[in-house]
Design a protein around this motif. Structure first.
Motif, PDB file in Angstrom:
ATOM      1  N   LEU A   1       0.823  -1.210   0.000  1.00  0.00           N
ATOM      2  CA  LEU A   1       0.000   0.000   0.000  1.00  0.00           C
ATOM      3  C   LEU A   1       0.857   1.260   0.000  1.00  0.00           C
ATOM      4  O   LEU A   1       0.621   2.172  -0.791  1.00  0.00           O
ATOM      5  CB  LEU A   1      -0.929  -0.011   1.211  1.00  0.00           C
ATOM      6  N   SER A   2       1.872   1.298   0.843  1.00  0.00           N
ATOM      7  CA  SER A   2       2.707   2.507   0.887  1.00  0.00           C
ATOM      8  C   SER A   2       3.710   2.546  -0.263  1.00  0.00           C
ATOM      9  O   SER A   2       3.919   3.591  -0.877  1.00  0.00           O
ATOM     10  CB  SER A   2       3.431   2.623   2.227  1.00  0.00           C
ATOM     11  N   PHE A   3       4.308   1.406  -0.589  1.00  0.00           N
ATOM     12  CA  PHE A   3       5.357   1.382  -1.610  1.00  0.00           C
ATOM     13  C   PHE A   3       4.796   1.669  -3.004  1.00  0.00           C
ATOM     14  O   PHE A   3       5.255   2.589  -3.686  1.00  0.00           O
ATOM     15  CB  PHE A   3       6.070   0.025  -1.580  1.00  0.00           C
ATOM     16  N   ALA A   4       3.814   0.907  -3.442  1.00  0.00           N
ATOM     17  CA  ALA A   4       3.213   1.140  -4.761  1.00  0.00           C
ATOM     18  C   ALA A   4       2.251   2.322  -4.713  1.00  0.00           C
ATOM     19  O   ALA A   4       2.157   3.097  -5.668  1.00  0.00           O
ATOM     20  CB  ALA A   4       2.479  -0.115  -5.237  1.00  0.00           C
ATOM     21  N   GLY A   5       1.568   2.466  -3.590  1.00  0.00           N
ATOM     22  CA  GLY A   5       0.622   3.566  -3.443  1.00  0.00           C
ATOM     23  C   GLY A   5       1.281   4.929  -3.553  1.00  0.00           C
ATOM     24  O   GLY A   5       0.667   5.886  -4.041  1.00  0.00           O
ATOM     25  N   ALA A   6       2.527   5.017  -3.116  1.00  0.00           N
ATOM     26  CA  ALA A   6       3.239   6.298  -3.205  1.00  0.00           C
ATOM     27  C   ALA A   6       3.315   6.776  -4.654  1.00  0.00           C
ATOM     28  O   ALA A   6       3.061   7.944  -4.935  1.00  0.00           O
ATOM     29  CB  ALA A   6       4.641   6.182  -2.599  1.00  0.00           C
ATOM     30  N   MET A   7       3.636   5.861  -5.574  1.00  0.00           N
ATOM     31  CA  MET A   7       3.745   6.280  -6.980  1.00  0.00           C
ATOM     32  C   MET A   7       2.390   6.670  -7.536  1.00  0.00           C
ATOM     33  O   MET A   7       2.279   7.671  -8.255  1.00  0.00           O
ATOM     34  CB  MET A   7       4.385   5.182  -7.831  1.00  0.00           C
ATOM     35  N   VAL A   8       1.366   5.918  -7.208  1.00  0.00           N
ATOM     36  CA  VAL A   8       0.015   6.265  -7.664  1.00  0.00           C
ATOM     37  C   VAL A   8      -0.368   7.651  -7.148  1.00  0.00           C
ATOM     38  O   VAL A   8      -0.865   8.504  -7.901  1.00  0.00           O
ATOM     39  CB  VAL A   8      -1.009   5.202  -7.196  1.00  0.00           C
ATOM     40  N   LEU A   9      -0.114   7.887  -5.876  1.00  0.00           N
ATOM     41  CA  LEU A   9      -0.440   9.186  -5.275  1.00  0.00           C
ATOM     42  C   LEU A   9       0.425  10.314  -5.841  1.00  0.00           C
ATOM     43  O   LEU A   9      -0.055  11.433  -6.032  1.00  0.00           O
ATOM     44  CB  LEU A   9      -0.304   9.116  -3.760  1.00  0.00           C
ATOM     45  N   LEU A  10       1.682  10.024  -6.111  1.00  0.00           N
ATOM     46  CA  LEU A  10       2.560  11.040  -6.707  1.00  0.00           C
ATOM     47  C   LEU A  10       2.068  11.460  -8.094  1.00  0.00           C
ATOM     48  O   LEU A  10       2.028  12.654  -8.408  1.00  0.00           O
ATOM     49  CB  LEU A  10       3.995  10.516  -6.793  1.00  0.00           C
ATOM     50  N   VAL A  11       1.716  10.479  -8.903  1.00  0.00           N
ATOM     51  CA  VAL A  11       1.204  10.802 -10.242  1.00  0.00           C
ATOM     52  C   VAL A  11      -0.093  11.599 -10.130  1.00  0.00           C
ATOM     53  O   VAL A  11      -0.274  12.620 -10.801  1.00  0.00           O
ATOM     54  CB  VAL A  11       1.015   9.523 -11.086  1.00  0.00           C
ATOM     55  N   ALA A  12      -0.977  11.165  -9.250  1.00  0.00           N
ATOM     56  CA  ALA A  12      -2.241  11.890  -9.052  1.00  0.00           C
ATOM     57  C   ALA A  12      -1.985  13.304  -8.553  1.00  0.00           C
ATOM     58  O   ALA A  12      -2.607  14.265  -9.027  1.00  0.00           O
ATOM     59  CB  ALA A  12      -3.136  11.137  -8.072  1.00  0.00           C
ATOM     60  N   ALA A  13      -1.064  13.436  -7.611  1.00  0.00           N
ATOM     61  CA  ALA A  13      -0.744  14.768  -7.078  1.00  0.00           C
ATOM     62  C   ALA A  13      -0.165  15.661  -8.170  1.00  0.00           C
ATOM     63  O   ALA A  13      -0.509  16.847  -8.261  1.00  0.00           O
ATOM     64  CB  ALA A  13       0.224  14.656  -5.901  1.00  0.00           C
ATOM     65  N   ALA A  14       0.708  15.105  -8.996  1.00  0.00           N
ATOM     66  CA  ALA A  14       1.295  15.900 -10.078  1.00  0.00           C
ATOM     67  C   ALA A  14       0.221  16.354 -11.067  1.00  0.00           C
ATOM     68  O   ALA A  14       0.182  17.530 -11.457  1.00  0.00           O
ATOM     69  CB  ALA A  14       2.375  15.088 -10.798  1.00  0.00           C
ATOM     70  N   VAL A  15      -0.646  15.442 -11.457  1.00  0.00           N
ATOM     71  CA  VAL A  15      -1.726  15.788 -12.390  1.00  0.00           C
ATOM     72  C   VAL A  15      -2.609  16.878 -11.790  1.00  0.00           C
ATOM     73  O   VAL A  15      -2.936  17.875 -12.452  1.00  0.00           O
ATOM     74  CB  VAL A  15      -2.559  14.534 -12.761  1.00  0.00           C
ATOM     75  N   LEU A  16      -2.998  16.704 -10.541  1.00  0.00           N
ATOM     76  CA  LEU A  16      -3.868  17.693  -9.888  1.00  0.00           C
ATOM     77  C   LEU A  16      -3.175  19.042  -9.724  1.00  0.00           C
ATOM     78  O   LEU A  16      -3.809  20.096  -9.868  1.00  0.00           O
ATOM     79  CB  LEU A  16      -4.349  17.169  -8.533  1.00  0.00           C
ATOM     80  N   GLN A  17      -1.882  19.028  -9.445  1.00  0.00           N
ATOM     81  CA  GLN A  17      -1.142  20.286  -9.323  1.00  0.00           C
ATOM     82  C   GLN A  17      -1.090  21.021 -10.664  1.00  0.00           C
ATOM     83  O   GLN A  17      -1.315  22.226 -10.729  1.00  0.00           O
ATOM     84  CB  GLN A  17       0.280  20.035  -8.803  1.00  0.00           C
ATOM     85  N   PHE A  18      -0.811  20.292 -11.731  1.00  0.00           N
ATOM     86  CA  PHE A  18      -0.717  20.932 -13.042  1.00  0.00           C
ATOM     87  C   PHE A  18      -2.088  21.400 -13.532  1.00  0.00           C
ATOM     88  O   PHE A  18      -2.200  22.463 -14.126  1.00  0.00           O
ATOM     89  CB  PHE A  18      -0.049  19.994 -14.061  1.00  0.00           C
TER      90      PHE A  18
END
Length: 163
Positions: A60-77
């Motif tokens: 959850l934390s290891f793979a979830g981090a990348m999913v959340l990072l991509v989502a955060a980047a998309v939402l930020q842009f």
């Protein structure tokens, strides 16, 4: 949208921090401690750790981090995240380094260690350890540095968003 963008950035920061902390802990305590162990203890402990870590919380934390990072980047842009969006993008790239190293170096080494067999079964423990330890430790430090840098980038992004 602002609440979702903020919540996703916070969640990405927490998940990335958990992964960075895990690899940091290995670099600072687990591997130096095991370096002082005899070959049988080293091989057996690492084999057991490699089995134990394959659990839902880690995934959850290891793979979830990348999913959340991509989502955060998309939402930020999409939300006009200003300078923060570039910090999130940098964190995503750094975490990708961590993932690539894990998948291409550390996991294959873990698999080779598992394939060596039972430490009590007459295998050449010194050779098994020699083929594993130095390379695994070196690349784990790369993971720890990439994860820590990703976490620092996210901390900067949080401050730029006013958190």
């Amino acid at each position: 949208m602002t609440v979702l963008r903020t919540a996703t950035l916070v969640a990405a920061t927490v998940a990335t921090g958990l992964s960075a902390g895990l690899f940091y802990s290995y670099a600072c305590s687990v591997m130096p401690g095991l370096a002082r162990a005899d070959d049988r203890t080293f091989v057996e402990a690492m084999q057991r750790i490699n089995v134990a870590i394959l659990n839902g919380w880690f995934a959850l934390s290891f793979a979830g981090a990348m999913v959340l990072l991509v989502a955060a980047a998309v939402l930020q842009f999409r939300g006009g995240g200003g300078t923060a969006q570039w910090w999130v993008l940098a964190a995503t790239a750094l975490y990708a380094v961590l993932l690539v190293v894990t998948v291409t170096v550390n996991v294959p080494l873990n698999n080779r260690l598992a394939a060596a067999g039972d430490p009590g079964g007459g295998i050449d423990l010194a050779a098994v350890r020699a083929d594993f330890e130095q390379v695994w430790v070196r690349w784990n430090v790369v993971r720890a540095l990439a994860g820590t840098a990703a976490f620092a980038c996210l901390a900067r992004a949080l401050t730029l968003t006013g958190l």
